[in-house]
Write an enzyme that holds these catalytic residues in place. Structure first.
Site, mmCIF file in Angstrom:
data_model
loop_
_atom_site.group_PDB
_atom_site.id
_atom_site.type_symbol
_atom_site.label_atom_id
_atom_site.label_comp_id
_atom_site.label_asym_id
_atom_site.label_seq_id
_atom_site.Cartn_x
_atom_site.Cartn_y
_atom_site.Cartn_z
ATOM 1 N N ASP A 156 0.861 -1.170 0.000
ATOM 2 C CA ASP A 156 0.000 0.000 0.000
ATOM 3 C C ASP A 156 0.911 1.237 0.000
ATOM 4 O O ASP A 156 2.087 1.155 0.354
ATOM 5 C CB ASP A 156 -0.888 -0.042 1.251
ATOM 6 C CG ASP A 156 -1.807 1.154 1.334
ATOM 7 O OD1 ASP A 156 -2.488 1.454 0.333
ATOM 8 O OD2 ASP A 156 -1.841 1.804 2.402
ATOM 9 N N ASP B 152 -0.180 5.121 0.795
ATOM 10 C CA ASP B 152 -0.387 6.131 1.836
ATOM 11 C C ASP B 152 -0.319 5.510 3.226
ATOM 12 O O ASP B 152 -1.026 4.549 3.507
ATOM 13 C CB ASP B 152 -1.763 6.793 1.650
ATOM 14 C CG ASP B 152 -1.619 8.251 1.311
ATOM 15 O OD1 ASP B 152 -0.973 8.969 2.101
ATOM 16 O OD2 ASP B 152 -2.122 8.660 0.253
HETATM 17 MG MG MG Z 1 -2.808 3.216 3.459
#
Ligand code: MG
Length: 353
Positions: free
Chosen positions: A26, A28
């Site tokens: 992932d 962010d």
């Molecule tokens: Mg995230």
């Protein structure tokens, strides 16, 4: 080992970057936050790659193209090709292409990432409900998306045109705070039409399928910061996962996680990819990790509201993360298929979490 703490023997003692062939990361809260790299991310990813692990970046954000995301990562010091970035725009474009004729027109409410992904599948992005679209798709459009776009989507959806969403994350972190995400935009059209979209993004299978198709991963490790997208997506795909604490999840949320939100491993940040993850062992006294022992204490205490409630206890000393791992084993075993309701306040305070 407790049956409710998921581990895989191939990873015991070995660095995760050696035990798994591909990291599905992932972005962010894992690699960057508010545009800047998270501490230890750049050098940890470099070392994992040098050790032979393939890296792929998997994002629910459909606004930017894989090219733009790869450019951003490269600027941060993580050399990345567009082909190493998988977005929910790509996953939803494939989902649409399986349900409409080749070359069909698709009404787009969203950004460039969505338009590029549709063209890649031979679909034609259009802008108006009057353009006779075969599908409507909504992806995050950023702060400049005009309100009238939701009306356009609503006109088509109300006529019965199939409706798709890249993802339904209600919020999106920005440098200035928490902003409404694509899920909030989807709610606007849902309120106007009463219809229900087909959704592609994490934690749903279309996104996981897109990721595996594009990376060819055989022993993937999902690395994320959110329990209800990254970790649940890994759970749904039957894949192991590493939760890092550099994003939105704190210790209390982790201990209260129901089974589908429980990661295989937890670490402070991406340096956790480079080390062996310690085992938690269970005996009559509790769950041990490093110098810590955690127990689910049936003896009642009082929570902040004065209500009587059992507690999670933590005794011993050692590394913070080992204490958290021991507590996870105690909490999750005690909760079984449910969510742990024991008071963990004092135990987490001992760890400074
Ligand atoms: Mg995230």
């Amino acid at each position: 080992m407790s049956p409710s703490v998921r581990t895989r023997p191939e990873a015991s003692g070995r660095a995760l970057s050696e035990a798994y062939d591909t990291a599905l990361l992932d972005l962010d809260g894992v690699v960057y936050a508010g545009g800047s790299a998270i501490a230890h991310a750049v050098e940890s990813l470099e070392r994992a790659r040098e050790g032979g692990m393939r890296l792929a970046y998997v994002t629910n954000n459909a606004l930017r193209t894989p090219d733009a995301v790869a450019g951003h990562l490269t600027e941060l010091g993580i050399p990345t090709e567009a082909g190493e970035v998988i977005t929910s725009a790509q996953a939803v474009a494939r989902l649409i292409s399986e349900q409409v004729p080749e070359g069909a027109r698709v009404l787009v409410i969203g950004g460039e990432g969505l338009r590029v992904a549709l063209r890649e599948r031979g679909l034609v992005p259009v802008e108006s409900a009057d353009d006779d679209p075969a599908a409507v798709v909504q992806g995050f459009g950023g702060p400049d998306l005009p309100w009238g776009r939701f009306a356009e989507a609503s006109y088509a959806v109300a006529r019965g045109v199939p409706w798709f969403a890249s993802n339904t994350d209600l919020t999106i972190p920005s440098g200035r705070g928490i902003a409404p995400g694509n899920g909030a935009a989807v709610e606007v059209v849902r309120i106007a039409t009463g219809a229900e979209p087909q959704v592609a993004g994490k934690p749903l299978p279309p996104m996981h399928r897109e990721t595996i198709l594009r990376t060819g991963a055989e022993r993937p490790l999902v690395v994320g910061d959110r329990l209800d997208t990254d970790i649940e997506g890994a759970f749904n795909g039957g894949v192991d996962s590493l939760l890092v604490l550099t994003g939105v999840t704190d210790g209390a949320q982790l201990l209260a996680a129901p089974p589908q939100h429980r990661p295989t491993y937890v670490d402070a940040d991406l340096r956790g990819m480079l080390t062996g993850q310690p085992e938690v062992t269970a005996d009559g006294d509790g769950f041990r990790c490093g110098g810590w022992t955690a127990t689910a204490d049936g003896a009642v205490g009082e929570d902040e509201g004065g209500r009587e409630r059992g507690r999670l206890r933590l005794d011993g000393d050692g590394e913070v993360l080992d204490g958290l791992r021991a507590l996870c084993a105690a909490a999750w075993t005690s909760a079984g298929e449910g969510s742990c309701g024991l008071d963990a306040g004092k135990a987490l305070a001992r760890l400074g979490l």
